[in-house]
Design a protein around this motif. Structure first.
Motif, PDB file in Angstrom:
ATOM      1  N   ARG A   1       0.786  -1.230   0.000  1.00  0.00           N
ATOM      2  CA  ARG A   1       0.000   0.000   0.000  1.00  0.00           C
ATOM      3  C   ARG A   1       0.826   1.293   0.000  1.00  0.00           C
ATOM      4  NH1 ARG A   1      -2.672  -3.159   3.916  1.00  0.00           N
ATOM      5  NH2 ARG A   1      -1.597  -1.938   5.510  1.00  0.00           N
ATOM      6  N   PRO A   2       1.794   1.454   0.906  1.00  0.00           N
ATOM      7  CA  PRO A   2       2.481   2.754   0.977  1.00  0.00           C
ATOM      8  C   PRO A   2       3.192   3.149  -0.314  1.00  0.00           C
ATOM      9  CG  PRO A   2       2.881   1.474   2.966  1.00  0.00           C
ATOM     10  CD  PRO A   2       2.226   0.558   1.987  1.00  0.00           C
ATOM     11  N   THR A   3       3.561   2.160  -1.143  1.00  0.00           N
ATOM     12  CA  THR A   3       4.327   2.479  -2.350  1.00  0.00           C
ATOM     13  C   THR A   3       3.544   3.348  -3.325  1.00  0.00           C
ATOM     14  OG1 THR A   3       3.601   0.467  -3.504  1.00  0.00           O
ATOM     15  CG2 THR A   3       5.617   0.314  -2.174  1.00  0.00           C
ATOM     16  N   ALA A   4       2.209   3.337  -3.244  1.00  0.00           N
ATOM     17  CA  ALA A   4       1.413   4.166  -4.148  1.00  0.00           C
ATOM     18  C   ALA A   4       1.683   5.650  -3.952  1.00  0.00           C
ATOM     19  CB  ALA A   4      -0.077   3.874  -3.952  1.00  0.00           C
ATOM     20  N   GLN A   5       2.232   6.016  -2.775  1.00  0.00           N
ATOM     21  CA  GLN A   5       2.567   7.407  -2.474  1.00  0.00           C
ATOM     22  C   GLN A   5       4.053   7.716  -2.686  1.00  0.00           C
ATOM     23  OE1 GLN A   5       0.415   9.962  -1.553  1.00  0.00           O
ATOM     24  NE2 GLN A   5      -1.196   8.497  -2.081  1.00  0.00           N
ATOM     25  N   HIS A   6       4.844   6.710  -3.042  1.00  0.00           N
ATOM     26  CA  HIS A   6       6.290   6.887  -3.187  1.00  0.00           C
ATOM     27  C   HIS A   6       6.637   7.189  -4.640  1.00  0.00           C
ATOM     28  CE1 HIS A   6       6.950   4.111   0.568  1.00  0.00           C
ATOM     29  NE2 HIS A   6       6.395   5.275   0.866  1.00  0.00           N
ATOM     30  N   LEU A   7       7.113   8.375  -4.902  1.00  0.00           N
ATOM     31  CA  LEU A   7       7.390   8.784  -6.274  1.00  0.00           C
ATOM     32  C   LEU A   7       8.663   8.158  -6.839  1.00  0.00           C
ATOM     33  CD1 LEU A   7       6.365  12.553  -6.181  1.00  0.00           C
ATOM     34  CD2 LEU A   7       5.069  10.619  -7.097  1.00  0.00           C
ATOM     35  N   ASP A   8       9.444   7.487  -6.011  1.00  0.00           N
ATOM     36  CA  ASP A   8      10.631   6.798  -6.516  1.00  0.00           C
ATOM     37  C   ASP A   8      10.323   5.358  -6.924  1.00  0.00           C
ATOM     38  OD1 ASP A   8      10.187   5.877  -3.923  1.00  0.00           O
ATOM     39  OD2 ASP A   8      12.328   5.713  -3.437  1.00  0.00           O
ATOM     40  N   LYS A   9       9.064   4.955  -6.845  1.00  0.00           N
ATOM     41  CA  LYS A   9       8.646   3.605  -7.220  1.00  0.00           C
ATOM     42  C   LYS A   9       7.488   3.701  -8.210  1.00  0.00           C
ATOM     43  CE  LYS A   9       9.944   1.539  -2.770  1.00  0.00           C
ATOM     44  NZ  LYS A   9      10.432   2.825  -2.183  1.00  0.00           N
ATOM     45  N   LEU A  10       7.317   2.653  -9.012  1.00  0.00           N
ATOM     46  CA  LEU A  10       6.274   2.652 -10.046  1.00  0.00           C
ATOM     47  C   LEU A  10       5.050   1.847  -9.630  1.00  0.00           C
ATOM     48  CD1 LEU A  10       8.518   2.390 -13.225  1.00  0.00           C
ATOM     49  CD2 LEU A  10       7.211   4.369 -12.414  1.00  0.00           C
ATOM     50  N   GLN A  11       4.909   1.555  -8.356  1.00  0.00           N
ATOM     51  CA  GLN A  11       3.712   0.891  -7.849  1.00  0.00           C
ATOM     52  C   GLN A  11       2.603   1.931  -7.639  1.00  0.00           C
ATOM     53  OE1 GLN A  11       6.781  -0.268  -7.046  1.00  0.00           O
ATOM     54  NE2 GLN A  11       6.407  -2.298  -7.899  1.00  0.00           N
ATOM     55  N   GLY A  12       1.353   1.559  -8.003  1.00  0.00           N
ATOM     56  CA  GLY A  12       0.214   2.433  -7.754  1.00  0.00           C
ATOM     57  C   GLY A  12       0.246   3.710  -8.571  1.00  0.00           C
TER      58      GLY A  12
ATOM     59  N   ARG B   1      10.006   5.763 -24.683  1.00  0.00           N
ATOM     60  CA  ARG B   1      10.744   6.919 -24.162  1.00  0.00           C
ATOM     61  C   ARG B   1       9.831   7.795 -23.301  1.00  0.00           C
ATOM     62  NH1 ARG B   1      12.413  10.226 -28.815  1.00  0.00           N
ATOM     63  NH2 ARG B   1      10.651   9.190 -29.854  1.00  0.00           N
ATOM     64  N   VAL B   2      10.421   8.521 -22.377  1.00  0.00           N
ATOM     65  CA  VAL B   2       9.664   9.393 -21.479  1.00  0.00           C
ATOM     66  C   VAL B   2       9.428  10.739 -22.155  1.00  0.00           C
ATOM     67  CG1 VAL B   2       9.691  10.622 -19.273  1.00  0.00           C
ATOM     68  CG2 VAL B   2      10.564   8.268 -19.415  1.00  0.00           C
ATOM     69  N   PRO B   3       8.175  11.200 -22.230  1.00  0.00           N
ATOM     70  CA  PRO B   3       7.915  12.531 -22.792  1.00  0.00           C
ATOM     71  C   PRO B   3       8.561  13.613 -21.925  1.00  0.00           C
ATOM     72  CG  PRO B   3       5.899  11.231 -22.683  1.00  0.00           C
ATOM     73  CD  PRO B   3       6.934  10.494 -21.892  1.00  0.00           C
ATOM     74  N   PRO B   4       9.166  14.619 -22.536  1.00  0.00           N
ATOM     75  CA  PRO B   4       9.859  15.644 -21.752  1.00  0.00           C
ATOM     76  C   PRO B   4       8.941  16.503 -20.898  1.00  0.00           C
ATOM     77  CG  PRO B   4       9.835  16.210 -24.090  1.00  0.00           C
ATOM     78  CD  PRO B   4       9.336  14.815 -23.989  1.00  0.00           C
ATOM     79  N   ASP B   5       7.621  16.488 -21.194  1.00  0.00           N
ATOM     80  CA  ASP B   5       6.689  17.298 -20.405  1.00  0.00           C
ATOM     81  C   ASP B   5       5.956  16.493 -19.338  1.00  0.00           C
ATOM     82  OD1 ASP B   5       5.219  15.854 -22.272  1.00  0.00           O
ATOM     83  OD2 ASP B   5       3.758  17.448 -22.618  1.00  0.00           O
ATOM     84  N   ASN B   6       6.406  15.264 -19.048  1.00  0.00           N
ATOM     85  CA  ASN B   6       5.833  14.534 -17.921  1.00  0.00           C
ATOM     86  C   ASN B   6       6.078  15.310 -16.620  1.00  0.00           C
ATOM     87  OD1 ASN B   6       4.744  12.400 -19.336  1.00  0.00           O
ATOM     88  ND2 ASN B   6       5.978  10.822 -18.341  1.00  0.00           N
ATOM     89  N   PRO B   7       5.181  15.175 -15.627  1.00  0.00           N
ATOM     90  CA  PRO B   7       5.224  16.090 -14.480  1.00  0.00           C
ATOM     91  C   PRO B   7       6.444  15.973 -13.581  1.00  0.00           C
ATOM     92  CG  PRO B   7       3.564  14.374 -14.162  1.00  0.00           C
ATOM     93  CD  PRO B   7       4.002  14.290 -15.585  1.00  0.00           C
ATOM     94  N   PHE B   8       7.088  14.798 -13.528  1.00  0.00           N
ATOM     95  CA  PHE B   8       8.185  14.625 -12.568  1.00  0.00           C
ATOM     96  C   PHE B   8       9.544  14.446 -13.256  1.00  0.00           C
ATOM     97  CE2 PHE B   8       4.274  13.027 -10.518  1.00  0.00           C
ATOM     98  CZ  PHE B   8       4.202  13.957  -9.491  1.00  0.00           C
ATOM     99  N   VAL B   9       9.638  14.872 -14.497  1.00  0.00           N
ATOM    100  CA  VAL B   9      10.877  14.693 -15.264  1.00  0.00           C
ATOM    101  C   VAL B   9      12.067  15.334 -14.555  1.00  0.00           C
ATOM    102  CG1 VAL B   9      12.056  15.443 -17.368  1.00  0.00           C
ATOM    103  CG2 VAL B   9       9.816  14.332 -17.520  1.00  0.00           C
TER     104      VAL B   9
END
Length: 375
Positions: free
Chosen positions: A172-183, A193-201
């Motif tokens: 559960r807690p991983t859904a709030q962790h921005l360093d993980k891709l869970q949730g 490829r990652v779009p350059p305008d993604n919010p956390f680039v």
């Protein structure tokens, strides 16, 4: 299209079943059976039939005459444990030119103990026998699932960006962790490829793939054809299944905000209430969970009474949920097919204007659904 419709009429079971809905008589027809836990369906263009995934790891071609192929070659090895396996399938927006097919699936780690969601693409042969040059373009990191909560729906938006819904692997807690891709809901270019305008680039300690976060186990994802925005729905725990319209960089609450409780009836340990500052409230919520999976907006002309409706499969409730929309607002709900005892895993609008449903079972079925006389 005429050839496809004629072929479909020939392949359908003569034992068509009818039942009533609020909008008139339903026509319910089995297209094909003997599918082992089918998970997703996509239609090929130009009357070439459809592709169906089976969770144990098989991709099947159903031709326009109703013949089901042997499993296609070139499909990746999957982690077929618990809820894991071969999951969603979508076509490239330029499929008629590139013939690329995208698959999501559960992928195990080197030890085979834990797994995460992966996405790849391969080129469908003209003879429909295999995917060539399959390439993995995305992996959920870290791998934390022991067999549940993979999420795993795929959808392209109007600009050709690929969205991937990711479960929190029951961590559960991983859904709030921005360093993980869970949730998370992630947004990528078609090649991964990652779009350059993604919010956390540009945010240190955050995954650049993330579009939105705070999701539990999203198994519905679709492009709203009228607004052009991606809609997502997700399983709550015991209660609190949600529809969300995820916006760039926003937090959708899990596990801090929820309308549900644990399966044991105890409170979610991290939960702070149904509404929590800094998180987004659901667009729509079910206090009692139907266990939702699959989602299709109805846009066809065949059944005018269904236009501007959203259809969602339900596993625990064993029904098809029809939601009438006024813009982005749900104004009415109806449960269909309640007497069939079908766990509906996926729902798609077909090129002929009918709805097509997959039932999740060891002997799963593909079902065609319509209204009598084009009501």
């Amino acid at each position: 299209m005429k050839h496809l419709l004629m072929a479909l009429s020939l392949m359908l079971s003569p034992l068509a079943m009818a039942e009533r809905s609020e909008l008139g008589e339903l026509q319910v027809t089995e297209v094909v059976g003997d599918l082992q836990h089918p998970w997703a369906l996509t239609f090929l263009p130009q009357g070439q039939g459809s592709l169906i995934t089976e969770r144990p790891g098989r991709l099947r071609w159903l031709n326009a005459q109703g013949q089901l192929s042997e499993p296609l070659g070139g499909v990746p090895e999957v982690y077929a444990k618990g809820q894991g396996g071969l999951l969603d399938v979508v076509l490239s927006p330029q499929f008629t030119e590139d013939r690329l097919v995208y698959l999501s699936y559960a992928e195990g780690d080197a030890q085979g103990d834990k797994a995460g969601t992966a996405v790849g693409r391969g080129r469908l042969r003209e003879d429909m026998g295999a995917l060539d040059d399959f390439q993995v373009i995305f992996r959920q990191q870290p791998k934390l699932s022991s067999g549940i909560h993979f999420g795993s729906r795929l959808a392209f938006d109007r600009e050709g960006y690929l969205f991937i819904s990711l479960g929190e692997n029951n961590q559960r807690p991983t859904a709030q962790h921005l360093d993980k891709l869970q949730g998370k809901l992630v947004r990528l270019q078609a090649d991964g490829r990652v779009p350059p305008d993604n919010p956390f680039v540009d945010q240190q300690g955050a995954r650049a793939e993330i579009w939105s976060y705070g999701h539990r186990n999203p198994q519905g994802l679709a492009l709203n054809p009228w607004s052009g925005r991606i809609w997502l729905h997700e399983h709550g725990p015991r209660g609190g299944d949600e529809i969300n319209i995820p916006r760039k960089g926003l937090n959708y609450g899990w596990p801090l905000a929820t309308h549900g409780v644990n399966y044991s009836f105890l409170a979610i340990p991290e939960a702070q209430g149904e509404r929590v500052a800094g998180t987004e409230a659901p667009q729509h919520v079910w206090e009692k969970s139907p266990a939702i999976s699959g989602m299709a907006f109805y846009t066809a002309e065949r059944f005018p009474a269904w236009q501007h409706n959203l259809f969602i499969g339900a596993l625990a409730d064993q029904s098809l949920i029809r939601l009438q929309l006024d813009g982005d607002k749900v104004v009415h709900e109806e449960r269909l097919l309640k007497d069939k005892d079908w766990r509906i895993r996926d729902v798609r609008q077909g090129p002929d204007g009918y709805l097509y449903l997959l039932t999740d079972a060891p002997d799963g079925k593909l079902i065609r659904l319509g209204l009598e006389k084009g009501q």
